[in-house]
Design an enzyme around this catalytic site. Sequence first.
Site, mmCIF file in Angstrom:
data_model
loop_
_atom_site.group_PDB
_atom_site.id
_atom_site.type_symbol
_atom_site.label_atom_id
_atom_site.label_comp_id
_atom_site.label_asym_id
_atom_site.label_seq_id
_atom_site.Cartn_x
_atom_site.Cartn_y
_atom_site.Cartn_z
ATOM 1 C CB CYS A 184 -3.303 9.084 -50.182
ATOM 2 S SG CYS A 184 -3.456 7.997 -51.599
HETATM 3 N N1 LIG Z 1 -5.569 3.160 -52.717
HETATM 4 C C1 LIG Z 1 -5.592 4.442 -53.022
HETATM 5 O O1 LIG Z 1 -6.572 5.155 -52.760
HETATM 6 C C2 LIG Z 1 -4.411 5.070 -53.725
HETATM 7 C C3 LIG Z 1 -4.610 6.299 -54.357
HETATM 8 C C4 LIG Z 1 -3.557 6.898 -55.020
HETATM 9 C C5 LIG Z 1 -2.308 6.272 -55.042
HETATM 10 N N2 LIG Z 1 -2.120 5.076 -54.414
HETATM 11 C C6 LIG Z 1 -0.784 4.471 -54.506
HETATM 12 O O2 LIG Z 1 -0.842 3.375 -55.413
HETATM 13 C C7 LIG Z 1 0.073 2.338 -55.015
HETATM 14 C C8 LIG Z 1 -0.688 1.024 -54.841
HETATM 15 O O3 LIG Z 1 -1.629 1.186 -53.805
HETATM 16 P P1 LIG Z 1 -2.885 0.228 -53.617
HETATM 17 O O4 LIG Z 1 -3.807 0.947 -52.694
HETATM 18 O O5 LIG Z 1 -3.381 -0.265 -54.925
HETATM 19 O O6 LIG Z 1 -2.212 -0.994 -52.832
HETATM 20 P P2 LIG Z 1 -2.897 -2.401 -52.492
HETATM 21 O O7 LIG Z 1 -2.235 -2.853 -51.251
HETATM 22 O O8 LIG Z 1 -4.381 -2.282 -52.559
HETATM 23 O O9 LIG Z 1 -2.477 -3.347 -53.694
HETATM 24 C C9 LIG Z 1 -1.162 -3.607 -54.030
HETATM 25 C C10 LIG Z 1 -1.064 -5.003 -54.659
HETATM 26 O O10 LIG Z 1 0.286 -5.178 -55.061
HETATM 27 C C11 LIG Z 1 0.669 -6.510 -54.744
HETATM 28 N N3 LIG Z 1 2.126 -6.545 -54.633
HETATM 29 C C12 LIG Z 1 2.906 -6.199 -53.578
HETATM 30 N N4 LIG Z 1 4.202 -6.341 -53.908
HETATM 31 C C13 LIG Z 1 4.238 -6.765 -55.192
HETATM 32 C C14 LIG Z 1 5.287 -7.096 -56.090
HETATM 33 N N5 LIG Z 1 6.560 -6.978 -55.736
HETATM 34 N N6 LIG Z 1 4.960 -7.531 -57.322
HETATM 35 C C15 LIG Z 1 3.666 -7.658 -57.685
HETATM 36 N N7 LIG Z 1 2.625 -7.363 -56.885
HETATM 37 C C16 LIG Z 1 2.917 -6.914 -55.655
HETATM 38 C C17 LIG Z 1 -0.061 -6.833 -53.461
HETATM 39 O O11 LIG Z 1 -0.205 -8.238 -53.299
HETATM 40 C C18 LIG Z 1 -1.412 -6.137 -53.694
HETATM 41 O O12 LIG Z 1 -2.358 -6.991 -54.297
HETATM 42 C C19 LIG Z 1 0.723 2.853 -53.738
HETATM 43 O O13 LIG Z 1 1.927 3.510 -54.078
HETATM 44 C C20 LIG Z 1 -0.277 3.871 -53.212
HETATM 45 O O14 LIG Z 1 0.339 4.860 -52.417
HETATM 46 C C21 LIG Z 1 -3.165 4.456 -53.761
#
Ligand SMILES: NC(=O)c1ccc[n+]([C@@H]2O[C@H](COP(=O)([O-])OP(=O)(O)OC[C@H]3O[C@@H](n4cnc5c(N)ncnc54)[C@H](O)[C@@H]3O)[C@@H](O)[C@H]2O)c1
Length: 420
Positions: free
Chosen positions: A260
């Site tokens: 983030c």
């Molecule tokens: N992790 C955090 O603390 C956090 C906090 C707030 C916001 N976010 C935001 O949330 C979003 C997701 O982050 P995250 O940390 O969960 O990511 P992550 O990498 O932990 O998980 C994402 C998942 O999406 C899957 N994926 C990728 N492309 C895909 C597609 N085209 N179709 C289906 N699945 C797909 C991946 O295989 C993975 O399992 C991002 O935009 C991130 O910036 C994350």
Amino acid sequence: MNNLTAIIGLGYVGLPLALEATRAGHHVLGLDISEEVVCGLTRGLSHVDDLDNEDVRDMLALGFAATSDFSRLVEAQTVVICVPTPLSGEGAPDLVAVQAAVRNVAAHLHPGMLIVLESTTYPGTTDEMVRPVLEASGLVAGVDFHLAYSPERIDPGNARFGPKNTPKVVGGHTPACTTAAVAFYASFVDTVVRTKGTREAEMAKLLENTYRHINIAMVNEMARFCHELDIDLWDVISAASTKPFGFQAFRPGPGVGGHCIPIDPNYLSHNVRARLGYPFRFVELAQEINATMPAYVARRIQDLLNADGRALRGASTLLLGVTYKPDIADTRESPAVPLAKILRAQGANLSFHDPYVKDWSVGGEEITAAADLIEGIRDADVCVLLQDHSAYDLNLIAGQCRRLFDTRGVCAPSDRVQLL
Ligand SMILES: NC(=O)c1ccc[n+]([C@@H]2O[C@H](COP(=O)([O-])OP(=O)(O)OC[C@H]3O[C@@H](n4cnc5c(N)ncnc54)[C@H](O)[C@@H]3O)[C@@H](O)[C@H]2O)c1
């Protein structure tokens, strides 16, 4: 068609959301392109810090299923998109995963569906990128289907605030879209907050993260000159924190990490520059200061050794805690990585210890793990505390080190050479 909720992207954001919705009685289908993720979940195994295997098994017992078969989206009434939004090699927003997920939804869009984007992105994405792809189906947002943006506020490792008790911001393409999305989240989140539209909801997330990024940069910059001026910034922050209004404490460290703080503000500054032609100066300055902290820490480690007539080249250097925040296993964007690269380039003999990380490689090269913490500390010429995991006994660590550089200001002042 039934009341199925589909969650696309089962990572740190999507999986806790799926757990909460399942617990609240929703029939949830998780979709992910990773066969490894889908197979693991189907076998009852969690791959994220905030859920253990028991949580996954409970979800499965309550009807949750994981799949990589996107044709099943046709069964869904609500679709929530939680896929990654990294930066491209050139530092621009990389929305490839969001585009792929939206195309999959568009192929199975049907009247009455609610689509919510949760992935962090620049303001305008839902309206300008997501909506046209969905509307290419012939259905119209706000008329035939509902479209909204709701930023994720997950804080991995936070035992106090989770998806249920963290207020959820929701902004729809139309007021009716907002109402539909609010009704969905209100079924499993205690407080739901409406914004005027999708752009305000997108921007709210970027304001939250930019605020942190800038304030961390400010104390990081202060840390450097307070050191020169022989002022204990930790003491300064404790004193300022006693003000009951108008002040929030931010603490310096070896740099910012996670997915983030180092990434999201760049979405905003890139977008401002691309659209308006001028920079978002606060973000660019904060980026520069936070990104140079690992080099500053490396220089301070070198100074510490130098004071004893030792060179960094050949010095056995133990990094303690390589994750981007305490008490989790996530190493993404951790400032430990650039620090390790600099130390290695200068000839330090590197090893690491982290109770949450078994194997750690930097630039494709494995860093040796200290099998035993105390032995590792005793063998090291210098120990660098990068992450104060609560499993660490700081008194014990400080007592055993030949030299300790504490980047978190958590060891007793007599025991440490601190960042400031
Ligand atoms: N992790 C955090 O603390 C956090 C906090 C707030 C916001 N976010 C935001 O949330 C979003 C997701 O982050 P995250 O940390 O969960 O990511 P992550 O990498 O932990 O998980 C994402 C998942 O999406 C899957 N994926 C990728 N492309 C895909 C597609 N085209 N179709 C289906 N699945 C797909 C991946 O295989 C993975 O399992 C991002 O935009 C991130 O910036 C994350």
